[in-house]
Design a protein around this motif. Structure first.
Motif, mmCIF file in Angstrom:
data_model
loop_
_atom_site.group_PDB
_atom_site.id
_atom_site.type_symbol
_atom_site.label_atom_id
_atom_site.label_comp_id
_atom_site.label_asym_id
_atom_site.label_seq_id
_atom_site.Cartn_x
_atom_site.Cartn_y
_atom_site.Cartn_z
ATOM 1 N N CYS A 99 -2.290 6.301 3.073
ATOM 2 C CA CYS A 99 -3.214 6.643 1.980
ATOM 3 C C CYS A 99 -3.745 8.063 2.142
ATOM 4 C CB CYS A 99 -4.372 5.648 1.926
ATOM 5 S SG CYS A 99 -3.838 3.991 1.442
ATOM 6 N N VAL B 190 0.847 -1.198 0.000
ATOM 7 C CA VAL B 190 0.000 0.000 0.000
ATOM 8 C C VAL B 190 0.883 1.248 0.000
ATOM 9 C CG1 VAL B 190 -1.706 1.313 1.316
ATOM 10 C CG2 VAL B 190 -1.985 -1.168 1.019
ATOM 11 N N ASP C 248 -14.145 2.146 3.976
ATOM 12 C CA ASP C 248 -12.827 2.762 3.795
ATOM 13 C C ASP C 248 -11.906 2.380 4.948
ATOM 14 O OD1 ASP C 248 -13.785 4.181 5.922
ATOM 15 O OD2 ASP C 248 -13.711 6.151 4.948
ATOM 16 N N GLY C 249 -10.759 3.014 5.011
ATOM 17 C CA GLY C 249 -9.768 2.656 6.012
ATOM 18 C C GLY C 249 -10.224 2.939 7.436
ATOM 19 N N CYS D 296 -7.629 -2.837 -0.544
ATOM 20 C CA CYS D 296 -6.824 -3.717 0.295
ATOM 21 C C CYS D 296 -7.702 -4.802 0.886
ATOM 22 C CB CYS D 296 -6.188 -2.886 1.416
ATOM 23 S SG CYS D 296 -5.131 -3.866 2.502
ATOM 24 N N VAL E 206 -6.313 2.354 -3.844
ATOM 25 C CA VAL E 206 -6.031 1.045 -3.251
ATOM 26 C C VAL E 206 -7.315 0.323 -2.863
ATOM 27 C CG1 VAL E 206 -4.956 -0.136 -1.287
ATOM 28 C CG2 VAL E 206 -3.804 1.836 -2.339
ATOM 29 N N LEU F 104 -8.857 4.739 -0.496
ATOM 30 C CA LEU F 104 -8.605 3.412 0.073
ATOM 31 C C LEU F 104 -9.940 2.728 0.348
ATOM 32 C CD1 LEU F 104 -7.011 1.144 1.540
ATOM 33 C CD2 LEU F 104 -7.016 2.609 3.596
ATOM 34 N N ALA G 89 0.550 4.059 -2.747
ATOM 35 C CA ALA G 89 0.272 5.447 -2.358
ATOM 36 C C ALA G 89 1.339 6.375 -2.928
ATOM 37 C CB ALA G 89 0.211 5.549 -0.835
#
Lengths: 363, 363
Positions: A139, A109, A335-336, A121, A119, A146, A113
């Motif tokens: 990110c 990642v 998302d993240g 993941c 991304v 992400l 980035a």
């Protein structure tokens, strides 16, 4: 004539998130696949190809033979991980799908980035909450989108279940049961997925690899996050020495709603999510595996409806969502930040399994 | 020709405990019913009459109108609780069925024991573990047989499930899920069962009244007792002030087998017991209510069989077992010592709900 049921049925598998006509897409998002385990090859590659919003262009893996094999069977560009990280073919992709062992997500990642690529993941995002947090920050700092690979969230059956809960169909949720298990050694013998038995690479086994499904799917459908957790892990078979073979955990959501979850890497196949509310019940069984034809049972006031749906290709839906949202520049939901909560909850459950105590997650 | 399945099917509902020919019984065990709530009238009375080994002869209740009503509709002798306890009609019965509010079981069992009568006491045995222990001692001291009314244990479907577990059909048990819920206020409005809302009479509500089914049935089918428990209770609706409306609990059995249980007096109807083992699964759904047609699903190695059985009258089976074992002077299995473990486990779960700690039951 009452057309309500007809309309409901006709719209059941609609993509409620789709605003862009798939036929109008000339330039789909070009995806580099990082990691060629069985899921990548059997599910992600076909999913990317099926989706109108994405196409696969580049593959890499630490296993050079696997890269050669896939590259020779397709028109994809195969590269070494080193070449990938160095950005040697960065002009050939717009986004990166990371499906390597958990503890190696971050390094790929970071490379993506740095190259300014979006991304997608795989989950769990990383092998620890700290590393997951670094991944999110990488990110955010680079300003790249992400998404985390929660394929349940883009499955229409799961979205309809969520709609029903949101509309109060079962009243207030009271209890959730979820179970997911497989015989990992039996079903996946000789598979590179044996990295799941290495705690340094995986961060854990039954709970990390499987527990995340009941956890995340319950969060998604209840639209809520746990405020307290407890859990137990157990290992009997010698192959699982050093990791958790079986786990059970209790998630407490706001208003005291309790989710009772069990997962195992060495038990008969099970896959079920069951929500009991004050006025009805919603049961998804089978629920969690990509290869299953999910069935939804809807119960209220003495009426039970069993909904069987022609299965979507779950990974196509996931990549379609990803590609669509990149093409339309729309914020991505799983998302993240969303995924980071799972990483923290999983860590809290492992902590509880160590101490025997309930771990509070509210601060 | 392979007759294995044929023999299995033909013997499915057999009474594996029966040694006495029902047709040879001239003098069935005469039963006095103490407590005329809806279960006594709708299920116990018909059950006793259906069973060849028992007959009802005497009824009593604190509600004189109910006694008059039942006595006038039948040829049973109706007496006041005072007359019953004084043994005024003790010559008319051999055994006593106690189905009063939990906290009043002891006084009637004391009277029965003093009269030298066998006892079938409803579950939970009493409102507290201490009183349950006194009840067991009273019967032991008087030398009268004591059975506790676990109607699941004499249901042939439950016994066959237990046989399969015992034979290793699913390998080693790994996880159990059990859920049981009802809308007590809605389903039972105006019913004398509202004593369940009075903690002095009931000792608790969701956990005491409903939780005992998942608890005892899991103990019975696993043939094991919990070594540690934890649980949570919750009350939202004002009608349940002072008692537990919802509860969830985790039972840990030897070898770490975990049973995840949820119960509610104010949620949509649910009734399910699910056992996942290393090699297969057994699912009883519906499982727990007397009025349900229990269905057993048997899964192993990719084969699933759904077993639907013409339902037995569950309370007939229970009384038939009781009467049969008294007539043949055979030890009764769900006895006071067995039931006392439930009382202690339920108390430990309430303790855990207070403290938030796991309660160890091994000494």
């Amino acid at each position: 004539m009452d057309t309500r049921l007809g309309e409901y049925v006709d719209e059941f598998t609609r993509r409620d998130w789709q605003t862009l006509d798939p036929d109008a897409v000339d330039e789909p998002v070009r995806i580099a696949l990082v990691g060629l385990g069985w899921f990548s090859r059997e599910w992600a590659l076909p999913g990317i190809e099926r989706s109108a919003f994405t196409e696969a262009t580049v593959v890499t893996d630490i296993d050079a033979d696997a890269v050669d094999e896939v590259a020779s069977e397709t028109d994809l560009t195969g590269v070494t991980p080193e070449a990938f990280r160095a950005g040697e073919v960065a002009g050939e992709y717009d986004a990166v799908y990371v499906a390597t062992p958990n503890a190696t997500h971050l390094e790929y990642v970071e490379a993506a980035a740095e190259q300014g690529k979006a991304v997608l993941c795989e989950k769990p995002m990383e092998a620890s909450a700290d590393r997951a947090e670094s991944l999110v920050e990488v990110c955010a700092d680079a300003g790249v989108p992400l998404m985390v690979g929660y394929r349940m969230q883009t499955d229409p059956v799961v979205r309809r279940l969520r709609d029903l809960l949101d509309a109060g169909f079962v009243g207030d949720p009271v209890h959730v049961h979820a179970t997911m298990s497989q015989t990992m050694l039996g079903e996946l013998t000789g598979d590179p997925d044996q990295w799941r038995l290495d705690p340094d690479l995986s961060g854990g086994c039954a709970l990390m690899d499987i527990g995340i499904y009941p956890l995340n799917t319950t969060r998604f459908v209840l639209d809520a996050d746990p405020v307290a957790v407890s859990g137990t892990t157990r290992t009997e078979h010698e192959a699982f020495a050093g990791v958790d073979e079986h786990a059970d955990f209790r998630l407490e959501f706001p208003d005291g709603v309790a989710a009772m979850c069990t997962v195992s890497q060495n038990a008969a196949h099970a896959s079920r999510l069951e929500i009991t509310g004050t006025e009805g019940r919603l049961i998804l069984d089978p629920a969690f595996y990509e290869r299953e034809e999910r069935e939804l049972a809807v119960e209220r006031g003495g009426v039970r409806m069993d909904v069987e749906v022609d299965p979507v290709h779950q990974v196509e839906e996931e990549f379609a969502y990803f590609g669509h949202h990149l093409l339309t520049d729309t914020p991505i939901y799983p998302d993240g930040r969303h995924a980071l909560i799972d990483s923290r909850v999983l860590e809290a459950i492992y902590e509880s399994a160590e101490t025997g105590e309930v771990v509070q997650l509210t601060e």
